[in-house]
Scaffold this motif. Structure first.
Motif, PDB file in Angstrom:
ATOM      1  N   ILE A 551      56.647  44.515  25.976  1.00 19.50           N
ATOM      2  CA  ILE A 551      57.068  44.039  27.349  1.00 19.50           C
ATOM      3  C   ILE A 551      56.715  45.159  28.372  1.00 19.50           C
ATOM      4  N   THR A 552      56.158  44.890  29.242  1.00 23.26           N
ATOM      5  CA  THR A 552      55.875  45.774  30.776  1.00 23.26           C
ATOM      6  C   THR A 552      57.237  45.530  31.570  1.00 23.26           C
ATOM      7  N   PRO A 553      58.265  46.653  31.628  1.00 25.49           N
ATOM      8  CA  PRO A 553      59.530  46.450  32.369  1.00 25.49           C
ATOM      9  C   PRO A 553      59.189  46.321  33.920  1.00 25.49           C
ATOM     10  N   ALA A 554      60.363  45.848  34.377  1.00 27.23           N
ATOM     11  CA  ALA A 554      60.453  45.724  35.974  1.00 27.23           C
ATOM     12  C   ALA A 554      60.116  47.246  36.495  1.00 27.23           C
ATOM     13  N   LYS A 555      59.771  46.954  37.922  1.00 26.60           N
ATOM     14  CA  LYS A 555      59.476  48.280  38.521  1.00 26.60           C
ATOM     15  C   LYS A 555      60.928  48.814  39.135  1.00 26.60           C
ATOM     16  N   ALA A 556      61.877  47.858  39.181  1.00 30.81           N
ATOM     17  CA  ALA A 556      63.260  48.474  39.561  1.00 30.81           C
ATOM     18  C   ALA A 556      64.193  47.670  38.643  1.00 30.81           C
ATOM     19  N   GLU A 557      65.009  48.647  37.781  1.00 25.94           N
ATOM     20  CA  GLU A 557      65.891  48.162  36.800  1.00 25.94           C
ATOM     21  C   GLU A 557      67.320  48.208  37.080  1.00 25.94           C
ATOM     22  N   SER A 558      67.558  48.630  38.276  1.00 28.72           N
ATOM     23  CA  SER A 558      69.062  48.855  38.479  1.00 28.72           C
ATOM     24  C   SER A 558      70.127  47.592  38.067  1.00 28.72           C
ATOM     25  N   SER A 559      69.449  46.419  38.381  1.00 26.26           N
ATOM     26  CA  SER A 559      69.974  45.058  38.365  1.00 26.26           C
ATOM     27  C   SER A 559      69.840  44.436  37.016  1.00 26.26           C
ATOM     28  N   ILE A 560      69.226  45.283  36.146  1.00 26.96           N
ATOM     29  CA  ILE A 560      68.849  44.629  34.876  1.00 26.96           C
ATOM     30  C   ILE A 560      69.706  45.253  33.668  1.00 26.96           C
ATOM     31  N   ASP A 561      70.352  44.298  32.820  1.00 29.59           N
ATOM     32  CA  ASP A 561      70.667  45.143  31.606  1.00 29.59           C
ATOM     33  C   ASP A 561      69.658  44.944  30.529  1.00 29.59           C
ATOM     34  N   ALA A 562      69.000  43.828  30.229  1.00 26.90           N
ATOM     35  CA  ALA A 562      68.165  43.519  29.030  1.00 26.90           C
ATOM     36  C   ALA A 562      67.141  42.373  29.668  1.00 26.90           C
ATOM     37  N   TYR A 563      66.042  42.405  28.520  1.00 26.74           N
ATOM     38  CA  TYR A 563      65.178  41.615  28.797  1.00 26.74           C
ATOM     39  C   TYR A 563      65.085  40.298  27.446  1.00 26.74           C
ATOM     40  N   ALA A 564      65.070  39.298  27.880  1.00 24.54           N
ATOM     41  CA  ALA A 564      65.079  38.485  26.926  1.00 24.54           C
ATOM     42  C   ALA A 564      63.965  37.619  26.509  1.00 24.54           C
ATOM     43  N   LEU A 565      63.497  37.520  24.961  1.00 28.32           N
ATOM     44  CA  LEU A 565      62.245  37.136  24.512  1.00 28.32           C
ATOM     45  C   LEU A 565      62.697  35.867  23.915  1.00 28.32           C
ATOM     46  N   PHE A 566      61.809  34.684  24.695  1.00 27.19           N
ATOM     47  CA  PHE A 566      61.970  33.420  24.075  1.00 27.19           C
ATOM     48  C   PHE A 566      60.486  32.775  23.503  1.00 27.19           C
ATOM     49  N   VAL A 599      55.606  39.313   9.084  1.00 27.91           N
ATOM     50  CA  VAL A 599      55.210  38.115   8.584  1.00 27.91           C
ATOM     51  C   VAL A 599      56.152  36.855   8.117  1.00 27.91           C
ATOM     52  N   ASP A 600      55.448  35.771   8.047  1.00 30.85           N
ATOM     53  CA  ASP A 600      56.100  34.405   8.054  1.00 30.85           C
ATOM     54  C   ASP A 600      57.100  34.219   9.030  1.00 30.85           C
ATOM     55  N   THR A 601      57.010  34.741  10.182  1.00 27.76           N
ATOM     56  CA  THR A 601      57.830  34.217  11.447  1.00 27.76           C
ATOM     57  C   THR A 601      57.725  32.983  11.723  1.00 27.76           C
ATOM     58  N   LEU A 602      58.444  32.114  11.467  1.00 23.45           N
ATOM     59  CA  LEU A 602      58.048  30.488  11.938  1.00 23.45           C
ATOM     60  C   LEU A 602      58.110  30.420  13.371  1.00 23.45           C
ATOM     61  N   VAL A 603      57.062  29.296  13.677  1.00 22.43           N
ATOM     62  CA  VAL A 603      56.789  29.230  15.015  1.00 22.43           C
ATOM     63  C   VAL A 603      57.576  27.876  15.387  1.00 22.43           C
ATOM     64  N   PRO A 604      58.420  27.814  16.126  1.00 20.84           N
ATOM     65  CA  PRO A 604      59.144  26.500  16.592  1.00 20.84           C
ATOM     66  C   PRO A 604      58.018  25.387  16.964  1.00 20.84           C
ATOM     67  N   ASP A 605      58.355  24.196  16.468  1.00 17.49           N
ATOM     68  CA  ASP A 605      57.202  22.932  16.953  1.00 17.49           C
ATOM     69  C   ASP A 605      57.032  23.161  18.501  1.00 17.49           C
ATOM     70  N   GLY A 606      55.911  23.067  18.858  1.00 14.45           N
ATOM     71  CA  GLY A 606      55.879  23.033  20.202  1.00 14.45           C
ATOM     72  C   GLY A 606      55.675  24.125  21.104  1.00 14.45           C
ATOM     73  N   SER A 607      55.617  25.208  20.515  1.00  9.29           N
ATOM     74  CA  SER A 607      55.619  26.424  21.005  1.00  9.29           C
ATOM     75  C   SER A 607      54.356  26.990  21.271  1.00  9.29           C
ATOM     76  N   THR A 608      53.790  27.301  22.670  1.00  6.73           N
ATOM     77  CA  THR A 608      52.764  27.837  22.938  1.00  6.73           C
ATOM     78  C   THR A 608      52.593  29.141  23.670  1.00  6.73           C
ATOM     79  N   HIS A 609      53.801  29.807  24.124  1.00  7.62           N
ATOM     80  CA  HIS A 609      53.649  30.926  24.617  1.00  7.62           C
ATOM     81  C   HIS A 609      54.998  31.715  24.311  1.00  7.62           C
ATOM     82  N   LEU A 610      55.034  32.909  24.515  1.00  3.16           N
ATOM     83  CA  LEU A 610      56.127  33.865  24.486  1.00  3.16           C
ATOM     84  C   LEU A 610      56.550  34.182  26.042  1.00  3.16           C
ATOM     85  N   LEU A 611      57.758  34.261  26.015  1.00  2.00           N
ATOM     86  CA  LEU A 611      58.272  34.086  27.538  1.00  2.00           C
ATOM     87  C   LEU A 611      59.525  35.107  27.598  1.00  2.00           C
ATOM     88  N   VAL A 612      59.373  35.985  28.537  1.00  4.86           N
ATOM     89  CA  VAL A 612      60.279  36.961  29.032  1.00  4.86           C
ATOM     90  C   VAL A 612      61.020  36.830  29.980  1.00  4.86           C
TER      91      VAL A 612
END
Length: 641
Positions: A551-566, A599-612
């Motif tokens: 993940i490439t973080p935000a330029k300004a992170e003062s209002s961010i506690d974490a990044y969520a990966l979906f 390895v063997d990380t299951l991909v949920p049906d219909g998933s086409t991308h990673l979102l952050v």
């Protein structure tokens, strides 16, 4: 120089006076209009008047209205017509003066014609036509100055006289109509007594007299006159008015008798049974056993109580002020006065230190508005807990009073101890969260706390600033949950007022609104994730991944506690609504932004991308995200084929 008539020529002194007045009028026609009027009075002919006015004919504006009236009243018609004709060309309005003078002449002429009738000077006495209607409290009369209701009559009367007392009503007045003089006279012997003190009459309507007779007792009369067979010419029921008033008589039956009808047979009236009794039989009249021979009435103490209404408008503790409103007894035929007392309970009068009863005030039952005024800053006597109202008349008072518990209006003594609020909404311009009101140091006279939006730390934002009332809990702080709400325009604070049924403490507790927002409210903002990368899938099995995510973080992170990966069903450019397909993990700010999906990380049906998404604890995740497509390595599947 004007031409002097032969008559004036024979009167040198008159010529001199006339010339002097003419010269004065000519010298200054505006200022000397009085002199011009005097000169016109001295003129003996229309020719002389014409000569006097000649200098003014080209400037009629300089003539006063009185000059024009004088010309018409002197009946110099040729001169008058000449002046009017010139006034049209000069656009000078003389209509008022002309009409006034002509009207005066016409009235004099009409009066002369009327004197041709030898009986004109003698007023003929006639009974005017009239209509009547009633409600439960009053009789309404409209009297027309004519002998027949549908016939024309006099427009007004002179020397009007109206007399009302007991059950009598008399009216008289002089009027003119059709070249005759009439004395209109109407005398009514009414079915029952009226209260003359609050009865009224007026001649506001042209050609009519309006009368309101207040009934002595509120009830429905069977007829207007006491004598059943009595007839008065041109007496009619006022149907239009009666239809409007019938609603006040709904369900009310007409009485059969009155002190007047009973008195005609030398009997006394019993209110309770609506019957006539001999004086010796008043003992059989419920609650009215005393014979009153003069009033033709079986009398006694009042038999019903009134009720009270009062709202203290004096906000000082232990003091009262305002109007005590009395609702009369349902049947207050026998009540003369309503007396209000301080009460030590709901039945007994308070006695003062001098032994006298604590009277507050009295109201006559005949009054339209029954009320007693309690002056501001009136101290509540020691021991007083109620206000009592007693129905009274000349025979005593009804023993059972109407009562009202005293409520001493006073505002809370202290404002809330403070206000605490932390926004948990995350949306810009909106708040959500729990407001905590710290209890007041002195909670006496406080029943609840009132929350408002404020445009400052002391002032409400607008007339619609109210949020909610929060009930006081003795000795505890209280709170209120604010669901998602838009912050009103101009609101900068939350305010809390101490409150009770009489009002609020003037000073509030306040807390400044801090509109906390989640990160990345706008796409591409500095607090949005800058990007995300994913390596080639090393897991050959279908629907399984083995990749490295960075993940490439935000330029300004003062209002961010974490990044969520979906996992994502689509890219962020296609919109984030329903795009998420399952949470993978969080990356806390300050820690590594790289992670391996084993390895063997299951991909949920219909998933086409990673979102952050960027996330702020307590406020939620951003509305915008960055994404990367994923490509599932299906080598094992291909080998099987």
């Amino acid at each position: 120089m004007p031409r002097v008539s032969p008559y004036l020529a024979r009167c040198p002194r008159r010529v001199l006076l006339w010339l002097t007045l003419w010269a004065a009028a000519l010298a200054d026609p505006v200022k000397d209009s009085a002199a011009l009027l005097q000169a016109l009075d001295s003129a003996l002919s229309q020719d002389e008047a014409t000569a006097l006015l000649a200098p003014h004919m080209d400037n009629l504006q300089s003539l006063g209205q009185q000059v024009m009236e004088k010309v018409v009243l002197r009946q110099w018609w040729d001169l008058a017509r000449d002046i009017v004709a010139k006034s049209h060309k000069q656009q000078v309005d003389l209509s008022f003066a002309v009409r006034s003078a002509v009207r005066s002449l016409k009235e004099e002429a009409d009066e002369l014609l009327r004197t041709l009738n030898p009986k004109y000077g003698l007023a003929q006495q006639v009974t005017p036509a009239f209509q009547w209607a009633q409600n439960d409290t009053s009789i309404f009369l409209t009297i027309k100055y004519t002998v027949r209701w549908n016939a024309p009559g006099a427009l007004e009367v002179t020397e009007p006289s109206v007399n009302m007392s007991g059950n009598f009503f008399n009216f008289s007045g002089l009027g003119k109509h059709s070249n005759n003089k009439y004395r209109y006279f109407l005398s009514l012997d009414l079915f029952d007594n009226i209260n003359a003190d609050v009865s009224t009459w007026s001649s506001a309507s042209v050609g009519r007299l309006s009368v309101t007779l207040r009934k002595r007792w509120a009830r429905k009369w069977p007829r207007l006159l006491w004598e059943k067979k009595a007839k008065i010419a041109n007496m009619h029921v006022w149907m239009e008015m009666q239809e409007k008033l019938d609603s006040t008589l709904g369900g009310m039956s007409s009485v059969s008798n009155s002190p007047i009808t009973c008195g005609a047979t030398n009997k006394l009236y019993c209110i309770g049974t609506d019957t006539c009794k001999k004086s010796a039989n008043c003992s059989q009249c419920p609650g009215k056993t005393e014979p009153d021979l003069e009033a033709f009435l079986c009398a006694g103490k009042p038999s019903e109580k009134a009720s009270l209404g009062f709202q203290d408008t004096d906000m000082d503790e232990h003091q009262l002020g305002g109007e005590i409103k009395i609702t009369r007894a349902r049947h207050d035929f026998d009540v003369d006065t309503y007396s209000v007392f301080w009460g030590k309970d709901d039945r007994n009068k308070l006695e003062m230190t001098d032994g006298k009863e604590a009277l507050v005030g009295e109201a006559l039952s005949s009054s339209l508005d029954l009320q007693v005024r309690l002056p501001q800053s009136t101290l509540i006597p020691d021991g007083a807990t109620h206000l009592l109202v007693f129905s009274q008349n000349g025979y005593g008072e009804y023993s059972d009073p109407g009562s009202l518990v005293l409520k001493d209006a006073a505002l809370p003594k202290a404002k809330p101890g403070g206000l605490v609020f932390d926004d948990e909404d995350g949306e810009k311009g909106a708040v959500r969260g729990r407001v905590t009101v710290l209890r007041a140091e002195n909670e006496h006279k406080i029943s609840e706390y009132s929350l408002h939006w404020g445009r400052s730390s002391t002032r409400r934002s607008s007339s619609s600033s109210f949020i909610s009332d929060v009930r006081k809990e003795e000795g505890k702080d209280v709170s209120h949950w604010i669901s998602h709400q838009k912050i009103p325009e101009g609101a900068t604070h939350l305010l809390a007022f101490s409150k009770n049924e009489f009002g609020e403490h003037p000073a509030p507790a306040s807390v400044k609104i801090v509109d906390k927002t989640k990160p990345c409210l706008e796409k591409g903002a500095d607090d949005c994730p800058s990007g995300v990368q994913v390596s080639v899938d090393s897991d050959p099995d279908p629907q399984q991944l083995q990749v490295k995510v960075a993940i490439t973080p935000a330029k300004a992170e003062s209002s961010i506690d974490a990044y969520a990966l979906f996992w994502g069903k689509q890219s962020c450019d296609s919109g984030v609504e329903n795009a998420k397909n399952g949470h993978i993990r969080d990356f806390k700010v300050g820690e590594s932004m790289e992670a391996d999906l084993p390895v063997d990380t299951l991909v949920p049906d219909g998933s086409t991308h990673l979102l952050v998404f960027a996330r702020k604890d307590g406020l939620g995740e951003s509305d915008f995200c960055v994404s990367v497509p994923i490509e599932d390595n299906r080598e094992a599947e291909k080998k099987e084929l």
